[in-house]
Write a protein that holds these residues in place. Structure first.
Motif, PDB file in Angstrom:
ATOM      1  N   GLU A   1       0.828  -1.223   0.000  1.00 15.29           N
ATOM      2  CA  GLU A   1       0.000   0.000   0.000  1.00 15.29           C
ATOM      3  C   GLU A   1       0.853   1.260   0.000  1.00 15.29           C
ATOM      4  O   GLU A   1       0.397   2.326  -0.411  1.00 15.29           O
ATOM      5  N   ASN A   2       2.089   1.111   0.496  1.00 11.61           N
ATOM      6  CA  ASN A   2       2.986   2.262   0.560  1.00 11.61           C
ATOM      7  C   ASN A   2       3.935   2.364  -0.629  1.00 11.61           C
ATOM      8  O   ASN A   2       4.738   3.295  -0.693  1.00 11.61           O
ATOM      9  N   ALA A   3       3.832   1.430  -1.557  1.00  7.99           N
ATOM     10  CA  ALA A   3       4.731   1.445  -2.727  1.00  7.99           C
ATOM     11  C   ALA A   3       4.123   2.330  -3.813  1.00  7.99           C
ATOM     12  O   ALA A   3       3.795   1.888  -4.905  1.00  7.99           O
ATOM     13  N   VAL A   4       3.963   3.603  -3.468  1.00 11.73           N
ATOM     14  CA  VAL A   4       3.350   4.550  -4.404  1.00 11.73           C
ATOM     15  C   VAL A   4       4.269   5.756  -4.621  1.00 11.73           C
ATOM     16  O   VAL A   4       5.047   6.140  -3.739  1.00 11.73           O
ATOM     17  N   HIS A   5       4.138   6.295  -5.800  1.00 14.46           N
ATOM     18  CA  HIS A   5       4.919   7.450  -6.237  1.00 14.46           C
ATOM     19  C   HIS A   5       4.841   8.578  -5.203  1.00 14.46           C
ATOM     20  O   HIS A   5       3.746   8.945  -4.769  1.00 14.46           O
ATOM     21  N   GLY A   6       6.019   9.073  -4.803  1.00 10.68           N
ATOM     22  CA  GLY A   6       6.062  10.202  -3.867  1.00 10.68           C
ATOM     23  C   GLY A   6       6.281   9.798  -2.423  1.00 10.68           C
ATOM     24  O   GLY A   6       6.688  10.620  -1.607  1.00 10.68           O
TER      25      GLY A   6
ATOM     26  N   ARG B   1       8.264   7.174   0.408  1.00  8.91           N
ATOM     27  CA  ARG B   1       9.678   6.806   0.538  1.00  8.91           C
ATOM     28  C   ARG B   1       9.825   5.356   0.974  1.00  8.91           C
ATOM     29  O   ARG B   1       8.891   4.769   1.527  1.00  8.91           O
ATOM     30  N   LEU B   2      11.022   4.830   0.728  1.00 14.39           N
ATOM     31  CA  LEU B   2      11.281   3.429   1.073  1.00 14.39           C
ATOM     32  C   LEU B   2      10.967   3.142   2.537  1.00 14.39           C
ATOM     33  O   LEU B   2      10.436   2.088   2.869  1.00 14.39           O
ATOM     34  N   GLY B   3      11.291   4.094   3.406  1.00 12.54           N
ATOM     35  CA  GLY B   3      11.054   3.897   4.842  1.00 12.54           C
ATOM     36  C   GLY B   3       9.581   3.720   5.163  1.00 12.54           C
ATOM     37  O   GLY B   3       9.234   3.103   6.183  1.00 12.54           O
ATOM     38  N   ASP B   4       8.705   4.250   4.323  1.00  5.18           N
ATOM     39  CA  ASP B   4       7.264   4.085   4.567  1.00  5.18           C
ATOM     40  C   ASP B   4       6.850   2.622   4.413  1.00  5.18           C
ATOM     41  O   ASP B   4       5.964   2.147   5.133  1.00  5.18           O
ATOM     42  N   ILE B   5       7.471   1.944   3.451  1.00  8.31           N
ATOM     43  CA  ILE B   5       7.175   0.516   3.246  1.00  8.31           C
ATOM     44  C   ILE B   5       7.639  -0.274   4.472  1.00  8.31           C
ATOM     45  O   ILE B   5       6.881  -1.044   5.069  1.00  8.31           O
ATOM     46  N   GLY B   6       8.905  -0.061   4.836  1.00 11.00           N
ATOM     47  CA  GLY B   6       9.463  -0.799   5.962  1.00 11.00           C
ATOM     48  C   GLY B   6       8.734  -0.513   7.262  1.00 11.00           C
ATOM     49  O   GLY B   6       8.467  -1.423   8.059  1.00 11.00           O
ATOM     50  N   TYR B   7       8.373   0.742   7.456  1.00 18.62           N
ATOM     51  CA  TYR B   7       7.650   1.116   8.683  1.00 18.62           C
ATOM     52  C   TYR B   7       6.327   0.372   8.789  1.00 18.62           C
ATOM     53  O   TYR B   7       5.973  -0.156   9.848  1.00 18.62           O
ATOM     54  N   ALA B   8       5.589   0.330   7.688  1.00 20.07           N
ATOM     55  CA  ALA B   8       4.264  -0.311   7.702  1.00 20.07           C
ATOM     56  C   ALA B   8       4.391  -1.788   8.060  1.00 20.07           C
ATOM     57  O   ALA B   8       3.601  -2.319   8.852  1.00 20.07           O
ATOM     58  N   ILE B   9       5.386  -2.443   7.488  1.00 18.16           N
ATOM     59  CA  ILE B   9       5.599  -3.874   7.760  1.00 18.16           C
ATOM     60  C   ILE B   9       6.027  -4.072   9.214  1.00 18.16           C
ATOM     61  O   ILE B   9       5.469  -4.895   9.948  1.00 18.16           O
ATOM     62  N   GLN B  10       7.018  -3.299   9.612  1.00 17.43           N
ATOM     63  CA  GLN B  10       7.599  -3.468  10.947  1.00 17.43           C
ATOM     64  C   GLN B  10       6.577  -3.231  12.052  1.00 17.43           C
ATOM     65  O   GLN B  10       6.457  -4.026  12.995  1.00 17.43           O
TER      66      GLN B  10
ATOM     67  N   ALA C   1       0.094   0.842  -6.040  1.00 16.16           N
ATOM     68  CA  ALA C   1       1.093  -0.068  -6.615  1.00 16.16           C
ATOM     69  C   ALA C   1       0.399  -1.072  -7.537  1.00 16.16           C
ATOM     70  O   ALA C   1      -0.766  -1.403  -7.339  1.00 16.16           O
ATOM     71  N   ASP C   2       1.137  -1.527  -8.512  1.00 16.79           N
ATOM     72  CA  ASP C   2       0.652  -2.560  -9.430  1.00 16.79           C
ATOM     73  C   ASP C   2       1.351  -3.866  -9.034  1.00 16.79           C
ATOM     74  O   ASP C   2       2.572  -3.987  -9.166  1.00 16.79           O
ATOM     75  N   ILE C   3       0.591  -4.822  -8.516  1.00 20.01           N
ATOM     76  CA  ILE C   3       1.184  -6.093  -8.074  1.00 20.01           C
ATOM     77  C   ILE C   3       1.374  -6.974  -9.299  1.00 20.01           C
ATOM     78  O   ILE C   3       0.398  -7.334  -9.966  1.00 20.01           O
ATOM     79  N   LEU C   4       2.621  -7.283  -9.611  1.00 20.86           N
ATOM     80  CA  LEU C   4       2.938  -8.003 -10.861  1.00 20.86           C
ATOM     81  C   LEU C   4       2.913  -9.518 -10.679  1.00 20.86           C
ATOM     82  O   LEU C   4       2.642 -10.245 -11.627  1.00 20.86           O
ATOM     83  N   SER C   5       3.235  -9.983  -9.478  1.00 19.03           N
ATOM     84  CA  SER C   5       3.087 -11.412  -9.179  1.00 19.03           C
ATOM     85  C   SER C   5       1.655 -11.629  -8.687  1.00 19.03           C
ATOM     86  O   SER C   5       0.879 -10.674  -8.615  1.00 19.03           O
ATOM     87  N   SER C   6       1.301 -12.862  -8.381  1.00 17.57           N
ATOM     88  CA  SER C   6      -0.094 -13.123  -8.005  1.00 17.57           C
ATOM     89  C   SER C   6      -0.195 -14.322  -7.079  1.00 17.57           C
ATOM     90  O   SER C   6       0.457 -15.344  -7.308  1.00 17.57           O
ATOM     91  N   PHE C   7      -1.030 -14.179  -6.044  1.00 18.88           N
ATOM     92  CA  PHE C   7      -1.371 -15.328  -5.194  1.00 18.88           C
ATOM     93  C   PHE C   7      -2.711 -15.939  -5.616  1.00 18.88           C
ATOM     94  O   PHE C   7      -3.171 -16.910  -5.005  1.00 18.88           O
ATOM     95  N   GLU C   8      -3.334 -15.365  -6.641  1.00 17.73           N
ATOM     96  CA  GLU C   8      -4.685 -15.829  -7.007  1.00 17.73           C
ATOM     97  C   GLU C   8      -4.704 -17.291  -7.416  1.00 17.73           C
ATOM     98  O   GLU C   8      -5.609 -18.040  -7.034  1.00 17.73           O
ATOM     99  N   PHE C   9      -3.709 -17.685  -8.214  1.00 15.69           N
ATOM    100  CA  PHE C   9      -3.669 -19.078  -8.685  1.00 15.69           C
ATOM    101  C   PHE C   9      -3.483 -20.032  -7.502  1.00 15.69           C
ATOM    102  O   PHE C   9      -4.109 -21.085  -7.432  1.00 15.69           O
ATOM    103  N   ILE C  10      -2.612 -19.631  -6.591  1.00 12.77           N
ATOM    104  CA  ILE C  10      -2.370 -20.436  -5.389  1.00 12.77           C
ATOM    105  C   ILE C  10      -3.661 -20.567  -4.586  1.00 12.77           C
ATOM    106  O   ILE C  10      -4.047 -21.671  -4.171  1.00 12.77           O
ATOM    107  N   GLU C  11      -4.333 -19.458  -4.391  1.00 14.23           N
ATOM    108  CA  GLU C  11      -5.464 -19.463  -3.463  1.00 14.23           C
ATOM    109  C   GLU C  11      -6.703 -20.106  -4.082  1.00 14.23           C
ATOM    110  O   GLU C  11      -7.567 -20.590  -3.350  1.00 14.23           O
ATOM    111  N   GLN C  12      -6.740 -20.167  -5.421  1.00 19.35           N
ATOM    112  CA  GLN C  12      -7.782 -20.979  -6.065  1.00 19.35           C
ATOM    113  C   GLN C  12      -7.589 -22.455  -5.689  1.00 19.35           C
ATOM    114  O   GLN C  12      -8.550 -23.176  -5.466  1.00 19.35           O
TER     115      GLN C  12
END
Ligand code: MG
Ligand code: MG
Length: 265
Positions: free
Chosen positions: A140-145, A147-156, A247-258
């Motif tokens: 959710e934080n992998a958006v233009h504008g 910062r990298l720390g926003d991604i890590g912060y959200a996870i942590q 963010a545009d998720i390029l990989s997918s869990f959909e096939f797995i979760e089916q």
């Protein structure tokens, strides 16, 4: 140096990453007590090659020892990442992180999912659920504008609020023509710090979360990373393209979760 990808390049990355998702779904069909990770590895390699791609983990160099022998990384229970497929049978109640990488049309795919083998203890399912949630909070934080720390912060903060450990020594990464490009994408950080995220940056986000202490050790095979306290660990990974607003998720869990149906985490 960070390479920004064009829309055409992002579509090629998507193709490679969708194949990873489909390969993980083939593995999902097979995971049950009694199967070995070597059997999973064989199926993955055949599936990837049958689709005109290369399993890019195979032969991956290691500064400490021999190149990686498998097509996938299979990390069971207290193993965090980089486990080598072997002849040990998975048992009821185990978890196994399967990390898969492909190279196709000049671009890499990289995604990982932690599977349950049969019925898994509720506290372990909770670890998996939190790790997967943390991945999506990072995305959710992998958006233009931002910062990298926003991604890590959200996870942590999501994981530490539940008293889990966030592995520091291994991190996510840029991805494109190479599997590991700049920048590094830590699963910890401070909001508003680090490199600015820009449209066209493609990164693999991959929280590695431990049930107990976050300290890790490397096994004698020079690949397998496990927790020092031998409590269990989870790992989920998506490759995403940074976008404007989303963010545009390029990989997918959909096939797995089916395949997993209502047994999905
Ligand atoms: Mg991976
Ligand atoms: Mg990765």
């Amino acid at each position: 140096m960070i390479f920004l990808k064009t829309d055409d390049e992002i579509e090629l990355l998507r193709q490679s990453n969708l194949l990873v998702g489909k390969t993980l779904a083939e593995i999902a069909k097979l995971i049950r007590p009694g199967v070995t990770t070597r059997q999973l590895d064989k199926v993955a390699e055949e599936f990837i090659r049958d689709h005109g791609a290369v399993p890019i983990f195979k032969g991956f160099p290691n500064p400490y020892g021999a190149p990686f022998p498998g097509a996938i990384c299979t990390s069971v229970n207290d193993q965090v990442v980089h486990g080598i497929p072997n002849d040990v049978e998975l048992q009821e109640g185990d978890i196994v992180s399967v990390d898969c990488g492909t190279y196709m049309n000049g671009f890499c795919g990289d995604s990982a999912y932690t599977f349950c083998v049969g019925e898994v203890a509720p506290e372990i399912r909770a670890l998996l659920k939190t790790t997967k949630e943390a991945l999506y909070l990072g995305i959710e934080n992998a958006v233009h504008g931002k910062r990298l720390g926003d991604i890590g912060y959200a996870i942590q903060q999501h994981c530490e609020a539940r008293s889990y450990g966030v592995v520091r020594e291994f991190v996510g990464h840029g991805i494109g023509k190479e599997m590991h490009e700049d920048p590094q994408v830590p699963n910890y950080g401070k909001r508003g710090t680090g490199k600015m995220l820009k449209k066209g940056m493609c990164i693999a986000i991959e929280p590695m979360i431990t049930q107990g202490d976050r300290q890790i050790v490397m096994e004698n095979d020079k690949w397998t990373i496990r927790t020092r306290d031998r409590r269990w660990a989870a790992h989920f990974e998506h490759t995403v393209a940074v976008g404007v607003g989303k963010a545009d998720i390029l990989s997918s869990f959909e096939f797995i979760e089916q395949v997993l149906g209502d047994k999905a985490i």
